[in-house]
Structures are given as structure tokens and as C-alpha cells.
Scaffold this motif. Sequence first.
Motif, PDB file in Angstrom:
ATOM      1  N   LEU A 146       0.825  -1.214   0.000  1.00 29.84           N
ATOM      2  CA  LEU A 146       0.000   0.000   0.000  1.00 29.84           C
ATOM      3  C   LEU A 146       0.858   1.263   0.000  1.00 29.84           C
ATOM      4  O   LEU A 146       0.586   2.208  -0.750  1.00 29.84           O
ATOM      5  N   ARG A 147       1.888   1.267   0.847  1.00 31.24           N
ATOM      6  CA  ARG A 147       2.786   2.436   0.896  1.00 31.24           C
ATOM      7  C   ARG A 147       3.458   2.661  -0.456  1.00 31.24           C
ATOM      8  O   ARG A 147       3.550   3.789  -0.939  1.00 31.24           O
ATOM      9  N   ALA A 148       3.952   1.578  -1.037  1.00 30.74           N
ATOM     10  CA  ALA A 148       4.644   1.692  -2.326  1.00 30.74           C
ATOM     11  C   ALA A 148       3.691   2.205  -3.414  1.00 30.74           C
ATOM     12  O   ALA A 148       4.072   3.070  -4.215  1.00 30.74           O
ATOM     13  N   LEU A 149       2.488   1.701  -3.432  1.00 31.81           N
ATOM     14  CA  LEU A 149       1.522   2.155  -4.435  1.00 31.81           C
ATOM     15  C   LEU A 149       1.161   3.620  -4.229  1.00 31.81           C
ATOM     16  O   LEU A 149       1.019   4.376  -5.187  1.00 31.81           O
ATOM     17  N   ARG A 150       1.026   4.003  -2.970  1.00 27.58           N
ATOM     18  CA  ARG A 150       0.707   5.410  -2.667  1.00 27.58           C
ATOM     19  C   ARG A 150       1.817   6.343  -3.141  1.00 27.58           C
ATOM     20  O   ARG A 150       1.561   7.450  -3.604  1.00 27.58           O
ATOM     21  N   ARG A 151       3.053   5.885  -3.015  1.00 26.94           N
ATOM     22  CA  ARG A 151       4.213   6.689  -3.441  1.00 26.94           C
ATOM     23  C   ARG A 151       4.496   6.516  -4.936  1.00 26.94           C
ATOM     24  O   ARG A 151       5.496   7.037  -5.431  1.00 26.94           O
ATOM     25  N   GLU A 152       3.651   5.728  -5.595  1.00 26.45           N
ATOM     26  CA  GLU A 152       3.795   5.437  -7.018  1.00 26.45           C
ATOM     27  C   GLU A 152       5.129   4.768  -7.330  1.00 26.45           C
ATOM     28  O   GLU A 152       5.751   5.012  -8.369  1.00 26.45           O
ATOM     29  N   GLU A 153       5.564   3.910  -6.423  1.00 23.96           N
ATOM     30  CA  GLU A 153       6.795   3.131  -6.614  1.00 23.96           C
ATOM     31  C   GLU A 153       6.446   1.813  -7.301  1.00 23.96           C
ATOM     32  O   GLU A 153       5.306   1.349  -7.258  1.00 23.96           O
TER      33      GLU A 153
END
Length: 178
Positions: free
Chosen positions: A51-58
Motif C-alpha cells: 500500500l505504501r509503495a503504491l501510494r508513493r507510485e513506486e
Amino acid sequence: MKRGFERVSSYDPEDVHLPVRATQHAAGYDLFAARDFTLPSIWRGPFLKVLRALRREENVTDAALDDAWAVLKPYLVPTGVKAYMQEDEFVLIADRSSGPLKRGLILPNGIGVVDADYYNNPNNEGELFVQLLNFGIRDYHVKQGERIAQAIFMPYLRADNEQTPLAKRTGGFGSSGK
């Protein structure tokens, strides 16, 4: 015998509660857990990392997605019972209203459909399982005998001019789509 519930033979009869209606006008029969079971919260490391990675567009690796999916995958809670019914009926398995509200537990597919030919199948004797997902913050411990869902016997209708399926059920849970 038109419809009803029986205990699955692999369980001690003293450990399994047959489904019951809680009130005189209740449509659903309460299903009970056949044994203690811990449902982990979905809010665990791998899921949060994705979720964090997707939010940061990683970029997210396939391995990270697989790890997150393992956390999100629903658990099958055994009931120790099976249902018999007429061939033009099915059992609808639905959430109890207290499941999401009080315990954070949901049926991830919304409802379950148990076909008449699931009864006494050779893979699992037709045992009813309830798919549950815990979206609560903490793990939830389901106790043996706790009400986890409800089962409702329902008739269904067939379409005009349907091509009659030739396949016969050959497996247990989730086998009709094979």
C-alpha cells in the motif's frame, strides 16, 4: 427429507452445533465454527508495504504482491455440517449483521452459494466452510461454537431453453467452476 443439516462424520458430534434459527421468523440458520480458529488482521507488514509503495507510485515486485495477497487471502472456517436439499434449491451463506460491525469479519465474496450436488461429495463430504476476512486492526480468535455466518435455503429458477449441463460434481469446495 426435503432439506436440512447433518454433522460431517469426521468430527466428534459433541464438538459440532447443528445450525439453528435464532427467532421464530428468522430466515437464516446460524452457522457455528467447528473449532477454534484465529483470523489474522489484513493490516500486516506485506500488505501495508505494498500500500505504501503504491501510494508513493513506486514499482512493486511480483514477490511483494504475492506476499500481500497471502495476507489478504480469505480463510475457510469449518462448520462441521453439511446441507441437503431438493435439486432446485441452494443454500445461500451470508454474513451475520454483527460480523462486520462488532468483529470486523466479512465474507469477501459477499455471499456463498452451496449447490444441492455439493452434499456428500467425495472430497469433503459436503462440509460447509465460511470464507472470512478480518479487516479489523487485531487478529480475531473465533471460538468453537461461535456463530460465524447464516445459511438460508433458497429455490432457484432455470432459464427457458437452457442447454442442460452434462458435468457432474467431482470435487469439494469451489469445484463447480472447473
